[in-house]
Design a protein around this motif. Structure first.
Motif, PDB file in Angstrom:
ATOM      1  N   SER A 187     116.008 128.504 105.912  1.00 57.02           N
ATOM      2  CA  SER A 187     117.478 128.023 105.491  1.00 57.02           C
ATOM      3  C   SER A 187     117.316 128.019 103.475  1.00 57.02           C
ATOM      4  O   SER A 187     116.067 127.790 102.894  1.00 57.02           O
ATOM      5  CB  SER A 187     118.455 126.378 105.698  1.00 57.02           C
ATOM      6  N   GLY A 188     118.268 128.055 103.085  1.00 56.45           N
ATOM      7  CA  GLY A 188     117.519 128.235 101.836  1.00 56.45           C
ATOM      8  C   GLY A 188     117.714 129.526 101.225  1.00 56.45           C
ATOM      9  O   GLY A 188     117.545 130.011  99.279  1.00 56.45           O
ATOM     10  N   VAL A 189     116.728 130.262 101.698  1.00 53.34           N
ATOM     11  CA  VAL A 189     116.555 131.728 101.719  1.00 53.34           C
ATOM     12  C   VAL A 189     116.618 132.895 103.013  1.00 53.34           C
ATOM     13  O   VAL A 189     117.110 132.330 104.042  1.00 53.34           O
ATOM     14  CB  VAL A 189     114.816 132.459 100.630  1.00 53.34           C
ATOM     15  N   THR A 190     116.781 134.419 102.109  1.00 53.07           N
ATOM     16  CA  THR A 190     117.356 134.888 103.330  1.00 53.07           C
ATOM     17  C   THR A 190     115.779 135.832 104.307  1.00 53.07           C
ATOM     18  O   THR A 190     114.653 136.044 102.566  1.00 53.07           O
ATOM     19  CB  THR A 190     118.349 135.908 103.100  1.00 53.07           C
ATOM     20  N   LEU A 191     116.159 135.820 104.964  1.00 51.81           N
ATOM     21  CA  LEU A 191     115.090 136.650 106.104  1.00 51.81           C
ATOM     22  C   LEU A 191     115.133 138.522 105.039  1.00 51.81           C
ATOM     23  O   LEU A 191     113.548 138.596 105.135  1.00 51.81           O
ATOM     24  CB  LEU A 191     115.055 136.410 107.404  1.00 51.81           C
ATOM     25  N   ASP A 192     115.599 138.839 104.380  1.00 47.72           N
ATOM     26  CA  ASP A 192     115.490 140.045 103.483  1.00 47.72           C
ATOM     27  C   ASP A 192     114.677 139.878 102.401  1.00 47.72           C
ATOM     28  O   ASP A 192     114.209 141.283 102.081  1.00 47.72           O
ATOM     29  CB  ASP A 192     117.244 140.725 102.947  1.00 47.72           C
ATOM     30  N   SER A 193     114.204 139.068 102.295  1.00 55.01           N
ATOM     31  CA  SER A 193     113.760 138.387 101.058  1.00 55.01           C
ATOM     32  C   SER A 193     112.711 137.642 101.284  1.00 55.01           C
ATOM     33  O   SER A 193     111.103 137.810  99.795  1.00 55.01           O
ATOM     34  CB  SER A 193     114.276 137.808  99.710  1.00 55.01           C
TER      35      SER A 193
ATOM     36  N   SER B 286     109.346 141.139 105.807  1.00 53.48           N
ATOM     37  CA  SER B 286     111.056 140.708 104.791  1.00 53.48           C
ATOM     38  C   SER B 286     111.868 142.006 105.206  1.00 53.48           C
ATOM     39  O   SER B 286     112.787 141.840 105.887  1.00 53.48           O
ATOM     40  CB  SER B 286     110.939 140.894 103.933  1.00 53.48           C
ATOM     41  N   SER B 287     111.284 143.283 105.249  1.00 54.72           N
ATOM     42  CA  SER B 287     111.956 144.005 105.738  1.00 54.72           C
ATOM     43  C   SER B 287     111.761 144.068 107.704  1.00 54.72           C
ATOM     44  O   SER B 287     113.074 144.908 107.873  1.00 54.72           O
ATOM     45  CB  SER B 287     111.429 145.291 105.489  1.00 54.72           C
ATOM     46  N   GLY B 288     111.632 143.455 108.087  1.00 52.04           N
ATOM     47  CA  GLY B 288     110.900 143.674 109.939  1.00 52.04           C
ATOM     48  C   GLY B 288     110.536 144.475 110.091  1.00 52.04           C
ATOM     49  O   GLY B 288     110.058 145.086 111.412  1.00 52.04           O
ATOM     50  N   GLY B 289     110.312 145.350 109.391  1.00 55.11           N
ATOM     51  CA  GLY B 289     108.822 146.689 109.856  1.00 55.11           C
ATOM     52  C   GLY B 289     107.939 146.658 110.073  1.00 55.11           C
ATOM     53  O   GLY B 289     107.527 147.545 110.467  1.00 55.11           O
ATOM     54  N   ILE B 290     107.640 145.458 109.707  1.00 55.33           N
ATOM     55  CA  ILE B 290     106.327 145.497 109.444  1.00 55.33           C
ATOM     56  C   ILE B 290     105.842 143.614 110.167  1.00 55.33           C
ATOM     57  O   ILE B 290     106.464 143.294 110.307  1.00 55.33           O
ATOM     58  CB  ILE B 290     105.219 145.210 107.960  1.00 55.33           C
TER      59      ILE B 290
ATOM     60  N   PHE C 160     102.051 138.127 122.550  1.00 56.20           N
ATOM     61  CA  PHE C 160     103.256 137.580 120.998  1.00 56.20           C
ATOM     62  C   PHE C 160     103.539 138.716 120.606  1.00 56.20           C
ATOM     63  O   PHE C 160     103.468 139.398 120.408  1.00 56.20           O
ATOM     64  CB  PHE C 160     102.474 136.495 120.048  1.00 56.20           C
ATOM     65  N   THR C 161     105.288 138.587 120.757  1.00 59.17           N
ATOM     66  CA  THR C 161     105.839 139.675 119.983  1.00 59.17           C
ATOM     67  C   THR C 161     106.825 138.643 118.728  1.00 59.17           C
ATOM     68  O   THR C 161     107.016 137.173 119.540  1.00 59.17           O
ATOM     69  CB  THR C 161     106.967 140.574 120.771  1.00 59.17           C
ATOM     70  N   VAL C 162     106.631 138.729 117.531  1.00 59.39           N
ATOM     71  CA  VAL C 162     107.407 137.899 116.351  1.00 59.39           C
ATOM     72  C   VAL C 162     108.709 139.316 116.550  1.00 59.39           C
ATOM     73  O   VAL C 162     108.783 140.856 116.731  1.00 59.39           O
ATOM     74  CB  VAL C 162     106.847 138.328 115.330  1.00 59.39           C
ATOM     75  N   SER C 163     109.680 138.587 116.250  1.00 54.54           N
ATOM     76  CA  SER C 163     111.367 138.926 115.514  1.00 54.54           C
ATOM     77  C   SER C 163     112.069 138.780 115.274  1.00 54.54           C
ATOM     78  O   SER C 163     111.399 137.180 114.789  1.00 54.54           O
ATOM     79  CB  SER C 163     111.809 140.226 117.338  1.00 54.54           C
ATOM     80  N   ARG C 164     113.238 138.857 114.643  1.00 51.45           N
ATOM     81  CA  ARG C 164     113.848 138.402 114.003  1.00 51.45           C
ATOM     82  C   ARG C 164     115.665 138.711 113.954  1.00 51.45           C
ATOM     83  O   ARG C 164     115.496 139.444 114.238  1.00 51.45           O
ATOM     84  CB  ARG C 164     113.721 138.246 112.330  1.00 51.45           C
TER      85      ARG C 164
ATOM     86  N   SER D  97     105.335 139.065  97.794  1.00 47.23           N
ATOM     87  CA  SER D  97     105.753 140.588  97.779  1.00 47.23           C
ATOM     88  C   SER D  97     105.058 141.048  98.785  1.00 47.23           C
ATOM     89  O   SER D  97     104.333 140.295  99.387  1.00 47.23           O
ATOM     90  CB  SER D  97     105.586 141.952  96.946  1.00 47.23           C
ATOM     91  N   THR D  98     105.864 141.577  99.847  1.00 47.90           N
ATOM     92  CA  THR D  98     105.342 142.546 101.080  1.00 47.90           C
ATOM     93  C   THR D  98     103.503 142.444 100.351  1.00 47.90           C
ATOM     94  O   THR D  98     102.330 142.684 101.811  1.00 47.90           O
ATOM     95  CB  THR D  98     105.963 143.382 102.630  1.00 47.90           C
ATOM     96  N   LEU D  99     103.306 143.439  99.604  1.00 45.40           N
ATOM     97  CA  LEU D  99     103.030 143.810  99.634  1.00 45.40           C
ATOM     98  C   LEU D  99     101.448 143.287  99.398  1.00 45.40           C
ATOM     99  O   LEU D  99      99.899 143.526 100.010  1.00 45.40           O
ATOM    100  CB  LEU D  99     102.425 144.883  98.491  1.00 45.40           C
ATOM    101  N   LEU D 100     101.452 141.874  98.944  1.00 43.21           N
ATOM    102  CA  LEU D 100     101.289 140.907  98.725  1.00 43.21           C
ATOM    103  C   LEU D 100     100.426 140.557  99.780  1.00 43.21           C
ATOM    104  O   LEU D 100      99.074 140.040 100.040  1.00 43.21           O
ATOM    105  CB  LEU D 100     101.145 140.120  97.422  1.00 43.21           C
TER     106      LEU D 100
END
Length: 129
Positions: A25-31, A53-57, A68-72, A102-105
């Motif tokens: 809560s307080g932030v969205t998983l998109d970010s 944050s994109s869910g793609g990595i 183990f598998t991570v998902s959202r 950032s994802t890159l970082l």
């Protein structure tokens, strides 16, 4: 205010499964990317998995890859860690964490606890007969 709440821990026999949840809560998983960590008694906190944050990595430490598998679920703003074929050495308190970096970082240092700014309170996972 950023909050993370883990749930789903418990006692399971070797070979069993658990699914941990991390409600954000307080932030969205998109970010924000989410990392999963664990800490066993007398040991350092260890990075287990990460989802961008994109869910793609997704990333896994070697000892859990394939088990183990991570998902959202974006609608629920919740990240999951499905843990199968659990072993006694998986016993630990499991934490989720996040950071506005950032994802890159984050990608190059996803397993380092110092990369994250916000942490949940943890949930105990015990794998034993």
């Amino acid at each position: 205010q950023v909050q993370l709440v883990e749930s789903g821990g418990g006692l399971v026999q070797p070979g069993g499964s658990l699914r941990l949840s991390c409600a954000v809560s307080g932030v969205t998983l998109d970010s924000y990317g989410i990392g999963w960590f664990r800490q066993a008694p007398g040991k350092e906190r260890e990075g287990v998995s990460y989802i961008s944050s994109s869910g793609g990595i997704t990333m896994y430490t070697d000892s859990v890859r394939g088990r183990f598998t991570v998902s959202r679920d974006k609608a629920k703003n919740t990240v999951y860690l499905q843990m199968n074929n659990l072993k006694p050495e998986d016993t630990a308190v499991y934490y989720c964490a996040t950071s506005p970096k950032s994802t890159l970082l984050l990608l190059s240092r996803w397993a380092a606890s110092r990369s994250y700014d916000y942490w949940g309170q943890g949930t105990q996972v015990t794998v034993s007969l």
